[in-house]
Write an enzyme that holds these catalytic residues in place. Sequence first.
Site, PDB file in Angstrom:
ATOM      1  CD  GLU A 176      -2.980   1.279   2.840  1.00  0.00           C
ATOM      2  OE1 GLU A 176      -2.926   0.184   3.331  1.00  0.00           O
ATOM      3  OE2 GLU A 176      -3.607   2.283   2.566  1.00  0.00           O
ATOM      4  CE  LYS A 218      -6.313  -0.087   1.640  1.00  0.00           C
ATOM      5  NZ  LYS A 218      -6.597  -0.537   2.906  1.00  0.00           N
TER       6      LYS A 218
HETATM    7  P1  13P Z   1      -9.763   4.263   3.844  1.00  0.00           P
HETATM    8  O1  13P Z   1     -10.432   3.671   2.608  1.00  0.00           O
HETATM    9  O2  13P Z   1     -10.292   4.699   4.827  1.00  0.00           O
HETATM   10  O3  13P Z   1      -8.941   5.606   3.431  1.00  0.00           O
HETATM   11  O4  13P Z   1      -8.344   3.128   5.000  1.00  0.00           O
HETATM   12  C1  13P Z   1      -8.652   2.345   3.852  1.00  0.00           C
HETATM   13  C2  13P Z   1      -6.992   2.006   4.260  1.00  0.00           C
HETATM   14  O5  13P Z   1      -6.614   0.612   5.319  1.00  0.00           O
HETATM   15  C3  13P Z   1      -5.808   2.500   4.541  1.00  0.00           C
HETATM   16  O6  13P Z   1      -4.806   1.733   5.619  1.00  0.00           O
END
Ligand code: 13P
Length: 336
Positions: A176, A218
């Site tokens: 991510e 992600k």
């Molecule tokens: P949000 O969808 O609220 O941005 O959170 C996703 C997430 O896991 C951020 O690390």
Amino acid sequence: MTNINEIAKQMVAEGKGILAADESSGTIKKRFDTINVNSSEENRMNYRRILFESTEAMQNYISGVILFDETIRQSNNDGERLVDIIKKSGSLPGIKVDMGAKELATMQGETVTEGLDGLRERLQEYSNLGAKFAKWRAVISISNKNPSSLCIDVNAHALARYAALCQESGIVPIVEPEVLMDGSHDIQKCYDATKETLLKVFDDLSFHNVDLKGICLKPNMVIDGSENSEKSSPKEIAEMTVSCFKECVPEEVPGIVFLSGGQSEVEATQNLNEINKIENTPWKLSFSYGRALQSSALQAWQGKLENEELCSKAFTHRAKMNSLAAKGSWSSQEEV
Ligand code: 13P
């Protein structure tokens, strides 16, 4: 043991996405503050239990749940582990393993995500506790002079080391790199920062011998800064997002699951839907939302036992809307 490529595919099964319920103690407190509920261990367990016990949502729309360290060890009042509740519905338990974004020395306003020391041992423990996948969030911010190449470099390096360690333990890494929406920049600036970040991340993943068939990416969507008064249309956001990924994300990656990053619930659904209307994309494109799957549910709950059903219904509705969006078949009429 199921192989990581199979798990990664399961995480992006048709019409399914991931529930990010891995808010750290500080973040969940902020969420609970908005409904004036005390962030006690009992309340955190109860709230999350309601989501995981929402059978319709969990069986049909949610392929996996990202948990926080406390939750992967928690049981409900009948002694049933929350992990087992998730597994019973056919969904996969996952775990956030990073230790948060910390100030990056010498670089004002930028962060590096920590948590590599001892990670091999922690992954082993989480695997024993039932985790099939993990998450590590790197944070990249946009300002006049940011992101710096240093910030992108150190975060990409950490993501690659994390991903390699996960795969060694038979755990699928969610990679991510979040380019934040905060700021008044335009969508082109987000495109450029996202592109630079993703190119570096995939460079490092390959340098660290990470099997791209066994990861989920992600990312943020390519979108205007939240303080920019100009707002691109969902169609523009979708086109910019997909064209950016086509430049950076190798085809072997089985799935891209977006974070919502501060978009409203319906915005996040609508944008995902537009993204999925675009044809000939090599990867599954789905969701891994935190706020955009939980905001209505949290509001409905208000920390009260008698609101459990309402909370569960609100969560199920959002999960269903995003499932439709993951197939490009959502429309605003579905919202009513
Ligand atoms: P949000 O969808 O609220 O941005 O959170 C996703 C997430 O896991 C951020 O690390």
